[in-house]
Design an enzyme around this catalytic site. Structure first.
Site, PDB file in Angstrom:
ATOM      1  N   TYR A 145       0.866  -1.173   0.000  1.00  0.00           N
ATOM      2  CA  TYR A 145       0.000   0.000   0.000  1.00  0.00           C
ATOM      3  C   TYR A 145       0.900   1.219   0.000  1.00  0.00           C
ATOM      4  O   TYR A 145       1.803   1.336   0.831  1.00  0.00           O
ATOM      5  CB  TYR A 145      -0.880  -0.012   1.255  1.00  0.00           C
ATOM      6  CG  TYR A 145      -1.741   1.218   1.440  1.00  0.00           C
ATOM      7  CD1 TYR A 145      -2.859   1.444   0.632  1.00  0.00           C
ATOM      8  CD2 TYR A 145      -1.455   2.142   2.448  1.00  0.00           C
ATOM      9  CE1 TYR A 145      -3.655   2.564   0.815  1.00  0.00           C
ATOM     10  CE2 TYR A 145      -2.257   3.259   2.639  1.00  0.00           C
ATOM     11  CZ  TYR A 145      -3.350   3.469   1.818  1.00  0.00           C
ATOM     12  OH  TYR A 145      -4.139   4.567   2.002  1.00  0.00           O
ATOM     13  N   ASP A 240       9.335   2.391  -0.653  1.00  0.00           N
ATOM     14  CA  ASP A 240       8.370   3.117   0.173  1.00  0.00           C
ATOM     15  C   ASP A 240       8.710   2.789   1.620  1.00  0.00           C
ATOM     16  O   ASP A 240       8.363   1.716   2.126  1.00  0.00           O
ATOM     17  CB  ASP A 240       6.951   2.669  -0.194  1.00  0.00           C
ATOM     18  CG  ASP A 240       5.895   3.298   0.703  1.00  0.00           C
ATOM     19  OD1 ASP A 240       6.249   3.857   1.753  1.00  0.00           O
ATOM     20  OD2 ASP A 240       4.700   3.196   0.353  1.00  0.00           O
ATOM     21  N   LYS A 268       5.325   9.585   8.379  1.00  0.00           N
ATOM     22  CA  LYS A 268       5.184   9.098   9.750  1.00  0.00           C
ATOM     23  C   LYS A 268       6.261   9.616  10.710  1.00  0.00           C
ATOM     24  O   LYS A 268       6.185  10.745  11.167  1.00  0.00           O
ATOM     25  CB  LYS A 268       5.115   7.573   9.740  1.00  0.00           C
ATOM     26  CG  LYS A 268       3.886   7.073   8.921  1.00  0.00           C
ATOM     27  CD  LYS A 268       3.561   5.648   9.174  1.00  0.00           C
ATOM     28  CE  LYS A 268       2.513   5.078   8.216  1.00  0.00           C
ATOM     29  NZ  LYS A 268       1.140   5.344   8.564  1.00  0.00           N
TER      30      LYS A 268
END
Ligand code: HOZ
Length: 428
Positions: A145, A240, A268
């Site tokens: 994702y 990623d 994050k």
């Protein structure tokens, strides 16, 4: 556990004004049943809901809270930055400092551009890869994702998978016609894709350690294989590291596993709990970005001083302390304890862990990719989730998410979690 009356009341109101009552689908508890609780406050490894219930938190705001919630150094940094102004849209010194910190942590990142979310980072990295290579096709992997980017919402993990829309409605087929989706950990399918699309693949994007369909690890040699085949073809390798960056070590997954990508995406942790994203990599690629090059990418709030100040404080703290050693030891304690508890209760669980990221699948088979992850008994997971919640342990409300430890968790927290799990397993 007291009541959840206030949370219920807030959720009823939220449903009237917010689709599904939440601002991001993964928060909605729909995969496990029931309703989300509303947070009053959080500190260290704990969150307290509006009804006064206390939880040991393993969601950690979906990854950013590696130092625990409301870390004093981050709060001080945000407070002092806010007093100077909350946004300028003009360069500020924090931007230079965070860029320097990120580049010095990751040898593959020579230049970095800040943005506002992981989604923006992956979207921009894909555009940059296409602009740099002058090719259109992108390879992604099932269950990975990369945020809610149109062209990457194909066989996607996280909420897209949890809610049964791994291929989202609203994405025109034309937007994904250049996306090639392959199973993770399978070298032959990658070889076949390059053979079938010679000179057309701009890059491969992947989570080097996929953490959005639960958690599974790259097989030995797999990342090296991807590095080699992309380099040979002139395609870019894009990691990623929105979840794994500064989590699996100060050098992220690439530092831990020893494979250097061409481009990396972050989010994050680098925002210390404030909205943030970043992408960076080789100078020749990054210098294709406007205003130097022809690939356009921008943002009013990019490099926001509050987010930069919070991120700098978080990264400095992680760099200075022995946090990663501590996280590894807490992770090992959790792993051993949960494995033993499951074995004692005769519940088949594949417990997967790397550093401070973990996940348990309720299946007898090893999990190496999305197809394996899908074999997990999700009804059993839902029961387990609620049994843990009733004991004051908050796990992500979906089988297809990773758990996160923070440096604020204690060995006693982990023991209590193992105790709760042992009790929960008996109810399954
Ligand atoms: N990227 C997060 C972990 N899968 C989910 C956050 C969200 O979608 O709200």
């Amino acid at each position: 556990m007291t009541t959840h009356d206030k949370s219920k009341q807030l959720f009823a109101e939220a449903l009237q004004f917010i689709p599904g009552g939440v601002n991001s689908p993964v928060r909605a508890f729909r995969a496990v049943g029931g309703q989300p609780f509303f947070v009053d406050r959080a500190a260290g490894a704990r969150v307290w809901d509006v009804d006064g219930n206390e939880y040991i938190d393993y969601v950690g705001t979906w990854g950013p809270a590696i130092l625990g919630h409301a870390h004093p150094k981050i709060i001080d940094a945000v407070r002092s930055a806010a007093c100077q102004g909350t946004s300028f849209g003009i360069p500020n010194p924090y931007e230079v400092e965070i860029a320097r910190l990120i580049c010095s942590a990751l040898p593959s990142v020579k230049k970095v551009r800040m943005c506002n979310s992981g989604t923006e980072a992956t979207m921009s990295a894909i555009r940059l890869a296409r602009g740099f290579t002058r090719r259109d096709k992108i390879i992604k992997f099932e269950g990975c994702y990369h945020g809610h980017v149109d062209s990457l919402l194909v066989k996607a993990g996280s909420g897209a998978l949890t809610f049964g829309h791994p291929d989202s409605a609203g994405v025109p087929a034309a937007f994904t016609q250049h996306t090639i989706v392959l199973p993770f950990n399978d070298t032959e399918s990658v070889k076949a894709a390059f053979a079938a699309n010679p000179g057309q693949i701009a890059g491969i994007i992947l989570e080097p350690v996929p953490g959005n369909a639960g958690l599974y690890l790259p097989k030995p040699g797999y990342l090296e294989f991807l590095r080699e085949i992309t380099a040979k073809d002139g395609a870019l390798l894009i990691f990623d590291e929105v979840m794994t960056g500064f989590r699996l070590g100060f050098g992220g997954a690439q530092g831990l596993l020893g494979v250097a990508p061409d481009l990396s995406c972050f989010g994050k942790i680098i925002g210390g709990g404030l909205p943030v994203g970043a992408f960076g990599g080789r100078t020749d690629i990054m210098d294709q970005l406007a205003p130097v090059g022809p690939v356009y990418q921008a943002g009013t709030l990019s490099g926001n001083p509050l987010a930069m100040a919070a991120g700098i404080a978080a990264l400095r703290e992680l760099h200075a302390g022995d946090g990663y050693t501590r996280l590894e030891s807490l992770g090992a304690q959790l792993e051993v304890g949960l494995r033993d508890a499951a074995k004692t209760a005769r519940i088949p669980v594949q417990f997967q862990r790397i550093g401070s990221m973990f996940c348990g699948y309720f299946t007898t088979q090893p999990v190496h990719n999305l197809a394996d992850a899908m074999k997990s008994d999700r009804e059993r997971f839902a029961k387990y989730f609620h049994a843990m919640l009733a004991e004051g342990v908050y796990l992500a409300p979906s089988q297809f998410e990773a758990g996160f430890l923070s440096t604020a968790h204690t060995s006693a927290d982990v023991d209590r979690t193992i105790w709760a799990a042992a009790k929960a397993f008996k109810l399954l």
